[in-house]
Design an enzyme around this catalytic site. Structure first.
Site, mmCIF file in Angstrom:
data_model
loop_
_atom_site.group_PDB
_atom_site.id
_atom_site.type_symbol
_atom_site.label_atom_id
_atom_site.label_comp_id
_atom_site.label_asym_id
_atom_site.label_seq_id
_atom_site.Cartn_x
_atom_site.Cartn_y
_atom_site.Cartn_z
ATOM 1 N N HIS A 80 0.817 -1.213 0.000
ATOM 2 C CA HIS A 80 0.000 0.000 0.000
ATOM 3 C C HIS A 80 0.852 1.266 0.000
ATOM 4 C CE1 HIS A 80 -3.438 -2.523 0.857
ATOM 5 N NE2 HIS A 80 -2.866 -2.983 1.950
ATOM 6 N N HIS A 109 2.068 8.873 1.337
ATOM 7 C CA HIS A 109 0.864 8.806 0.504
ATOM 8 C C HIS A 109 1.101 9.726 -0.690
ATOM 9 C CE1 HIS A 109 -1.503 6.902 3.791
ATOM 10 N NE2 HIS A 109 -0.718 7.628 4.574
ATOM 11 N N HIS A 132 3.734 10.489 6.919
ATOM 12 C CA HIS A 132 3.178 10.335 8.265
ATOM 13 C C HIS A 132 4.200 9.680 9.181
ATOM 14 C CE1 HIS A 132 -1.155 10.389 6.511
ATOM 15 N NE2 HIS A 132 -0.726 11.593 6.798
ATOM 16 N N THR A 215 -5.847 6.382 8.701
ATOM 17 C CA THR A 215 -6.436 6.664 7.385
ATOM 18 C C THR A 215 -6.512 5.412 6.527
ATOM 19 O OG1 THR A 215 -4.327 7.245 6.365
ATOM 20 C CG2 THR A 215 -5.549 9.031 7.455
ATOM 21 N N THR A 216 -6.226 4.258 7.134
ATOM 22 C CA THR A 216 -6.392 2.972 6.467
ATOM 23 C C THR A 216 -7.200 2.067 7.398
ATOM 24 O OG1 THR A 216 -4.299 2.184 7.409
ATOM 25 C CG2 THR A 216 -4.218 3.105 5.184
#
Ligand code: ZN
Length: 305
Positions: A80, A109, A132, A215-216
């Site tokens: 990811h 991201h 992050h 956020t996942t």
């Protein structure tokens, strides 16, 4: 036959893993179907209207400890994102945090092009990438112990901006991306001993603060979010290298996607308040724009008589 059974099992396992969540066919709009917390009311990321942020001067400045000491790092492609695991002793404290938080990892991201990629937005503006830095409450002892505790995590978010020249501080990390293009969680690549301050803006000071979530999936609402206004510079070439990483997700023809647009869309603020530790100059700019607009309106009205 045995081989075929094994192959079928592997395929099944592979598919079930890939189908759990992602940014493509099992994108963010579907996460809440499987992970109900993702549909709750204190989710991240958010769009921060800097004009609406509540100044809370008592937040003060955040203290980063150990960020100036070179530390052994490994980077991996977890399917990811590119994640850098940290095993040193880096902490954050103050800045409104109730206690010391320890750094576990940082990750990125990014977008399929430079017009998007960040998770948080400032005044509806997205940035090409956001990093992050994930910390857990030191008294809880581990990341695992902290992910289900309110305020168990404190994440620092920094935005990237495109510059004409390469960011030399990121050269080693970005060169190692070539070793982790394949999705393989066990493929750890060592980075040169580097002080983590090289990966953040030189003197991060001004930030926004709110309560939010991972956020996942599983989107746990346990994160004290700190989004800084100071940005990290990166060249277009360096930015493009992140997009060469391969995702754990596959398309209908079982072809792997590249990791791109691995950001969750902004979530509703609902009843939450966004605080800032500084008087937002954007708010000042907005006042000036409104004031100038009114002034010219008044002038033109007067002149028309
Ligand atoms: Zn993240």
């Amino acid at each position: 036959m045995e081989l075929s059974v094994v192959f079928t099992l592997l395929t099944f396992v592979g598919l079930s893993t890939a189908a759990s969540w992602g940014y493509e066919d099992n994108g963010a709009s579907k996460w809440a179907d499987t992970y109900s917390t993702c549909g709750q009311n204190s989710q991240s990321p958010i769009n921060i209207e800097t004009f609406d942020a509540t100044l809370q001067a008592s937040l003060g400045n955040m203290t980063l400890t150990g960020y100036d000491t070179p530390v052994a790092l490994t980077i991996k492609n977890n399917g990811h994102t590119a994640q850098v695991d940290v095993t040193g002793n880096q902490y954050i404290s103050n800045g409104g945090l109730s206690e010391q938080y320890k750094l576990a990892q940082f990750h990125f991201h990014w977008g399929s092009d430079d017009t998007k990629g960040s998770e948080h937005q400032l005044n509806s503006n997205a940035y090409p990438m956001e990093v992050h830095f994930v910390h857990y409450k030191n008294s809880l002892g581990s990341l695992g112990n902290s992910v289900s505790v309110k305020d168990g995590l404190a994440v620092l978010g920094f935005m990237f901006e495109i510059s004409d020249s390469d960011n030399a501080n990121y050269a080693d990390l970005i060169s190692k991306l070539a070793n982790i293009t394949a999705y393989n969680t066990s493929n750890l690549v060592s980075l040169t001993n580097t002080a983590l301050m090289n990966f953040i803006p030189s003197n991060p000071t001004n930030f926004f603060r709110y309560s939010g979530s991972l956020t996942t999936p599983s989107c746990n609402e346990v994160v004290v979010w700190t989004v800084f206004t100071e940005t990290i510079k990166i060249s277009q070439t360096q930015m493009a290298t992140f997009r060469t990483l391969m995702s754990s997700e596959t398309d209908a023809n079982n072809q792997q996607y590249n990791i791109k647009d691995n950001f969750r869309p902004v979530q509703p603020l609902h009843s939450r308040t966004v605080y800032s530790n500084f008087y937002s100059s954007s708010a000042t700019a907005a006042y000036i724009t409104v004031y100038t607009g009114l002034l010219s309106l008044i002038l033109s009205t007067i002149l028309s008589y």
